[in-house]
Design a protein around this motif. Sequence first.
Motif, mmCIF file in Angstrom:
data_model
loop_
_atom_site.group_PDB
_atom_site.id
_atom_site.type_symbol
_atom_site.label_atom_id
_atom_site.label_comp_id
_atom_site.label_asym_id
_atom_site.label_seq_id
_atom_site.Cartn_x
_atom_site.Cartn_y
_atom_site.Cartn_z
ATOM 1 N N ASP A 598 0.932 -1.162 0.135
ATOM 2 C CA ASP A 598 0.043 0.077 -0.077
ATOM 3 C C ASP A 598 0.932 1.174 -0.057
ATOM 4 O OD1 ASP A 598 -2.094 -1.352 0.048
ATOM 5 O OD2 ASP A 598 -2.217 -1.646 2.316
ATOM 6 N N ILE A 599 0.585 2.180 -0.826
ATOM 7 C CA ILE A 599 1.557 3.297 -0.982
ATOM 8 C C ILE A 599 0.774 4.675 -1.198
ATOM 9 C CG2 ILE A 599 3.363 4.418 -2.767
ATOM 10 C CD1 ILE A 599 3.759 1.402 -3.581
ATOM 11 N N ARG A 600 1.080 5.716 -0.201
ATOM 12 C CA ARG A 600 0.177 6.824 -0.585
ATOM 13 C C ARG A 600 1.064 7.927 0.102
ATOM 14 N NH1 ARG A 600 -2.424 8.254 4.700
ATOM 15 N NH2 ARG A 600 -1.607 6.979 6.509
ATOM 16 N N ILE A 601 0.897 9.144 -0.382
ATOM 17 C CA ILE A 601 1.667 10.243 -0.037
ATOM 18 C C ILE A 601 1.279 10.500 1.320
ATOM 19 C CG2 ILE A 601 2.165 12.829 -0.685
ATOM 20 C CD1 ILE A 601 1.767 11.815 -3.754
ATOM 21 N N VAL A 602 2.103 10.992 2.190
ATOM 22 C CA VAL A 602 1.404 11.504 3.644
ATOM 23 C C VAL A 602 1.978 12.836 4.084
ATOM 24 C CG1 VAL A 602 1.294 9.144 4.266
ATOM 25 C CG2 VAL A 602 3.385 10.290 4.666
ATOM 26 N N GLU A 603 2.825 13.473 3.075
ATOM 27 C CA GLU A 603 3.582 14.870 3.342
ATOM 28 C C GLU A 603 3.638 15.406 2.184
ATOM 29 O OE1 GLU A 603 6.530 17.488 6.421
ATOM 30 O OE2 GLU A 603 6.825 15.262 5.985
ATOM 31 N N ASP A 604 3.216 16.673 1.917
ATOM 32 C CA ASP A 604 3.613 17.363 0.603
ATOM 33 C C ASP A 604 3.784 18.915 1.126
ATOM 34 O OD1 ASP A 604 4.155 18.391 -1.930
ATOM 35 O OD2 ASP A 604 2.318 17.740 -2.697
ATOM 36 N N THR A 605 4.816 19.340 1.526
ATOM 37 C CA THR A 605 5.124 20.501 1.850
ATOM 38 C C THR A 605 6.294 21.337 1.212
ATOM 39 O OG1 THR A 605 6.448 19.962 3.844
ATOM 40 C CG2 THR A 605 4.654 20.197 4.515
ATOM 41 N N PRO A 606 6.454 22.460 1.301
ATOM 42 C CA PRO A 606 7.441 23.400 0.582
ATOM 43 C C PRO A 606 8.865 22.711 1.126
ATOM 44 C CG PRO A 606 5.853 24.791 1.200
ATOM 45 C CD PRO A 606 5.705 23.555 1.898
ATOM 46 N N TYR A 607 9.015 22.260 2.063
ATOM 47 C CA TYR A 607 10.049 21.917 2.662
ATOM 48 C C TYR A 607 10.499 20.315 2.531
ATOM 49 C CZ TYR A 607 7.610 21.537 6.731
ATOM 50 O OH TYR A 607 6.356 21.376 7.487
ATOM 51 N N ARG A 608 9.543 19.619 2.598
ATOM 52 C CA ARG A 608 9.698 18.015 2.815
ATOM 53 C C ARG A 608 8.533 17.483 2.075
ATOM 54 N NH1 ARG A 608 10.810 16.161 8.506
ATOM 55 N NH2 ARG A 608 8.557 16.756 8.797
ATOM 56 N N ALA A 609 8.729 16.254 1.712
ATOM 57 C CA ALA A 609 7.694 15.312 1.149
ATOM 58 C C ALA A 609 8.000 14.114 1.517
ATOM 59 C CB ALA A 609 7.534 15.539 -0.344
ATOM 60 N N ALA A 610 6.787 13.245 1.721
ATOM 61 C CA ALA A 610 7.051 11.858 2.311
ATOM 62 C C ALA A 610 6.001 10.790 1.483
ATOM 63 C CB ALA A 610 7.009 11.830 3.662
ATOM 64 N N ILE A 611 6.454 9.689 1.318
ATOM 65 C CA ILE A 611 5.621 8.599 1.213
ATOM 66 C C ILE A 611 5.555 7.424 2.007
ATOM 67 C CG2 ILE A 611 5.277 6.997 -0.638
ATOM 68 C CD1 ILE A 611 6.060 8.812 -2.836
ATOM 69 N N GLN A 612 4.362 7.045 2.222
ATOM 70 C CA GLN A 612 4.257 5.972 3.565
ATOM 71 C C GLN A 612 3.894 4.556 2.526
ATOM 72 O OE1 GLN A 612 0.868 4.947 6.407
ATOM 73 N NE2 GLN A 612 2.188 6.449 7.458
ATOM 74 N N ILE A 613 4.818 3.689 2.869
ATOM 75 C CA ILE A 613 4.654 2.233 2.322
ATOM 76 C C ILE A 613 4.181 1.457 3.313
ATOM 77 C CG2 ILE A 613 5.772 0.370 0.847
ATOM 78 C CD1 ILE A 613 7.739 2.651 0.412
ATOM 79 N N THR A 614 3.161 0.557 3.360
ATOM 80 C CA THR A 614 2.833 -0.684 4.232
ATOM 81 C C THR A 614 3.006 -1.848 3.489
ATOM 82 O OG1 THR A 614 1.265 1.016 5.061
ATOM 83 C CG2 THR A 614 0.857 -1.366 5.839
#
Length: 908
Positions: A598-614
């Motif tokens: 399971d893959i989803r974007i959990v953060e999308d800000t000007p300084y950082r982005a993150a994807i969560q994988i389960t």
Amino acid sequence: MSSNKVVHVISHTHWDREWYMPYEAHHVKLIENMDTLLHTFANDPEYRSFYLDGQTIILEDYLQVYPEKRELLCQLSRDGKLSVGPWYVLQDEFLTSSEANVRNLQIGHKDAAAFGSLSKLGYFPDSFGNMGQAAQLLAQAGISSAVFGRGVKATGFNNKVEESSGLESPFSELHWEAPDGSRVLGILFANWYNNGMEIPVDPLLAKPYWEHRLAMAERYASTPHLLLMNGCDHQPVQTDLTAALQVARELFPEYTFIHSSFDAYIKQLQQDVPPDLSVTRGELRGQRTDGWFTLVNTASARIPIKQLNQQNQTLLEKVAEPIAAFAHQLGQPYPHALLQYAWKTLMQNHPHDSICGCSVDEVYPEMKTRFAKSMEVARSLVKERVASIAKQVDTTDFTGLGESAAPFLLFNTSGYAGAGVVTIEVELAQRFFDQSEDPVAIARHVCENSHAEGYLIDANGQPVAHTMEDLGVRFGYQLPNDRFRQPYMARTLRLTFEARELPTMGYATFAWISDRTVSTAARGAQMTSLVTSPSTLENDLLQVSIEADGSYTVLDKRSGQLFERIGIYENTGDIGNEYIFKQPNGDLPITTRGLQADIRIVEDTPYRAAIQITHRLDIPKQADERLAKEIATMVSFRERQAQRSKELATLVIQTTISLDRSGQGVRVRAVIDNPASDHRLRVLFPSGVQAAIHYADSIFEVAERQTVPAPEWENPSHCQHMQTFVDVQEENRGLVIAGKGLNEYEVLQDDLGTIAVTILRAVGELGDWGVFLTPDAQCLGRNEAEWMIIPHTGGADRFEAYRHAYQFPVPHTICQTDVQEGSLPPIHSFLAWEGTGLAFSNLKISEERGDFIARWYNLSRNSTELRILRDSPCPMYHSDILEKHRTEVSGEIIQVGGYKITTIGILA
């Protein structure tokens, strides 16, 4: 038999503070043993000396119960009967940091000197391998000889000495050389440190005893001086030793038997060592053995303990000590005593059976308490001192902006300039109250007269992109030094942003500006998203793309190098113990390769982005029923036939991959819900590099190690230790994997140069000499792991990658202050420096002289230059590991030899 053989019998006990029993149970036995020793000294004038295992904490533990006996112990030490020091504890060298090894030596020297004498012997009787820079550390401390039990000759189950070919030295004596060329005389316990224990008094028993022991000692001795160690682990004092030695003299008149000491033995040994002794260089890790008993897998036993240790060490050496040094330069007293207390409390967790995770379960709650105590002291010291520094910083540039300004300082104490994403809680509209006032009314007043609208700026007045969370009105308090505690209510905001330029060993100032009419410009420049597709993150340097099975591909834009399908999880069975990993016969790894995630974007800000994988990975719930029976009947782990059970459990791994806008590496955090026993979980990083050697961060060096083991190696596993990172590289391509409290890796012998980092190992027994079940070592439930992936282009570029790896575990320190005048500028470095190939180690204050003490070490075999950048010239001098003044520094450039540890004193 030669008539000039001298048998040196040295009485001792190897004292593990906690191991197969918890600390206090061992403590009781220690008191009894010490009482017996003191009684023997008092009643047998021929009982000449006793070696206190090289660690001063034994006396500290004894004096907890009998403080009135301190003067007696001092007298015995002054008389040469008790050998004290040079360490505070007998640590595991590879699982404790460089500075922790130094503090151990410093505090051991200080404590031993207080008893009247100091044993100048590098004592490593049972370390699970020895660090490569030991000879340099010892030489800098004025120690010219060392004894050790492991790392050269094979040592097996229950410390049985085994034969092996290709030994580094044919003798028990050798020259041990550090990478920089420093040498000490090394003495191997070739027949272990119990080869003279329980000497018989009965002549019928004594004759075969001595025939065997003398023959074994002579087999490895290069001189006429034979070493017999009269003791073992928690060994009671042999009270009839004088009589036993008299019997030996009568039975073997051709030998001279003496109740000796290490000082006497080594003094005579050094006079007779042959000129052609072999030289063993660097680390002693038992690589020329069958590989089963190097005990390296203690690096992955009870990983949560290793993670707490990493946090504690980092907090002391990379935060508390430097910040206390900054404050000292500004007039604050340096808290030597409290820092020593915090270090001692931490180091009580550093003996090998403790930090290695190879003790009974009862040991670890107390270890966690010690970690908590040490870190609480460190945090308190940091909080007070950053507040005192902040009060001296000029923040008047924030005057008149918006309705009000809330300045705060962000400290970078990693030793390297850089950027980082940080989170801070800022308090606004602070309203103090006393017992006569209604806190509910105060909270309501603060809420009605404050707001969360505004913007963030840096010291130059430039808007900083951020996110803000209004936490509402909360309670807080201050503890002034001159009056009663001061409670208050305040509106609290949580700010997260990227600080893009933080000075070396200093701070930068920012401010939250309260403003109800915030313009778009004030919110910061609009930036493109770091999310370039639902499964891709990208900044100016790196691109990371997530595959359907949760593995990821990293592109290094600078070099064009691609690192494909990294991050796959591998699970195998483990029917070994806390010391040794053993995969069941025929067991095949279970991996996440090809497993839908399971893959989803959990953060999308000007300084950082993150994807969560389960991932949800079905694995065997435990070993089958044979393992319990094999453990109970002490079947050797190599002979076990247990397999993994057919019953399955779901291992849930939630992985968050994040990329900072200025990030030089990809950050990864895994949360593991472990429902299973008897297994190991690793994460795999195919480097695409096929190299015969690789590099691992170790004690004051990045050690060069062989990827393919020696011909004698039989163990299918070739795991090894690391401090912070491992690096596999070739020309134009390299991959560094850095971790937080992850100390075990293996570079697989595949076609991909895969780095495998252990993030969880679950076992159910201690191992070694008995049956000690350890259900807590199965690490059931929630576990976490953090690592960073740093590509580089090989060669000298690796040093820059190493700097980012060293920065990774060091937290930023934050302190809010007021709008005020001050003597310090808004951006300031207390210690700026330059030097290619140098790693920064520590900044503190010398207890003896009150000077800055700063330490670096050269990662390269080539000499390099260190330049300490100061606003105005100041005297500097070369120091050493014990912080002694050696020679003055002449000129602005300090030459640092290849692999040299360099300590510089700076007059503030």
